[in-house]
Design an enzyme around this catalytic site. Structure first.
Site, PDB file in Angstrom:
ATOM      1  CD  GLU A 191      -0.206   7.115  -1.112  1.00  0.00           C
ATOM      2  OE1 GLU A 191      -0.389   6.150  -1.874  1.00  0.00           O
ATOM      3  OE2 GLU A 191      -1.100   7.613  -0.408  1.00  0.00           O
TER       4      GLU A 191
ATOM      5  CD  GLU B 110       4.556   5.026  -1.969  1.00  0.00           C
ATOM      6  OE1 GLU B 110       4.841   4.096  -2.731  1.00  0.00           O
ATOM      7  OE2 GLU B 110       3.403   5.524  -1.904  1.00  0.00           O
TER       8      GLU B 110
ATOM      9  CG  ASP C 269       4.910   5.987  -6.342  1.00  0.00           C
ATOM     10  OD1 ASP C 269       5.386   4.910  -5.967  1.00  0.00           O
ATOM     11  OD2 ASP C 269       4.461   6.173  -7.487  1.00  0.00           O
TER      12      ASP C 269
ATOM     13  CG  ASP D  23      -0.460   4.379   1.173  1.00  0.00           C
ATOM     14  OD1 ASP D  23       0.138   3.877   0.199  1.00  0.00           O
ATOM     15  OD2 ASP D  23      -1.680   4.246   1.380  1.00  0.00           O
TER      16      ASP D  23
END
Length: 228
Positions: free
Chosen positions: A45, A121, A49, A118
């Site tokens: 995650e 990502e 991102d 989450d």
């Protein structure tokens, strides 16, 4: 590693096939299911991102070569925020493939915005590690679809116009306050109130906060504009 039918189905919805399906499996594993020999998706995650951020920054710069940093920043934030990631996750039914502990599963974890965002990502990071940046970029732009063009259009209309109207009269920027929320977790409906320093307000309801804010700004702009 052998693919499960669930992984194959998700690959089809994502529009790609992993060389290392174990990366995708890890991206779908929530911390409530982690344990010895089973990694969760938190590290992925973190990486995903950053990959998403770079792709969106590039797309926005290419899409509007005259925009300033101050104009680009809110558009960027709208595209990479957790809500946007969760919207995309719902469109590819990512929740159906999540690996959750019993408590998370019983509390509706497959529909939770934070968990879906989450996981989206983490999936981006898994694609990046499996096939490289270009593959991750292609998937992101395909799944985000017209959101990039739409956020650029939105940035130029009601909210921007209302802010310019307020600043021209020495007011602070408009405030947007969520005053209501209804509907199921997988399809929430938001009511947003736009507020100005002079006490003027207007409300709007839509299926996303961004759309409700735009509509509330347009309604308020129409109201105050008639008073000029």
């Amino acid at each position: 590693m052998k693919r499960s039918a669930e992984i194959e189905a998700l690959e089809a919805r994502l529009g790609l096939r992993f060389e290392r399906p174990d990366l995708l499996r890890r991206a779908l594993t929530h911390s409530s299911m982690s344990g010895p020999g089973r990694e969760d998706n938190q590290r992925l995650e973190f990486l995903g991102d950053r990959v998403l951020g770079l792709v969106m920054a590039e797309a926005l710069l290419a899409g509007d070569r005259k925009a300033s940093e101050g104009q680009l920043a809110p558009r960027y934030n709208a595209l990479v925020r957790k809500e946007a990631c969760a919207e995309v996750a719902r469109e590819v039914d990512l929740g159906a493939a999540l690996k959750l502990g019993r408590s998370e599963m019983m509390s509706g974890g497959r529909r939770k915005m934070a968990l879906l965002g989450d996981a989206m990502e983490a999936v981006i990071a898994a694609v990046y590690l499996d096939a490289g940046f270009d593959a991750a970029k292609e998937m992101i732009l395909r799944l985000w679809g017209d959101r990039v063009a739409q956020v650029e259009a939105d940035a130029r209309d009601a909210k921007t116009s209302l802010q310019e109207w307020a600043q021209a009269r020495g007011m602070a920027p408009p405030a947007y306050v969520e005053t209501g929320r209804s509907g199921p977790d997988h399809a929430p409906v938001f009511t947003i109130e736009a507020r100005l320093d002079n006490g003027a307000t207007a409300q709007a309801t839509a299926g996303s906060k961004r759309k409700a804010e735009q509509q509330a700004a347009a309604a308020l702009l129409d109201k105050v504009g008639k008073g000029d």
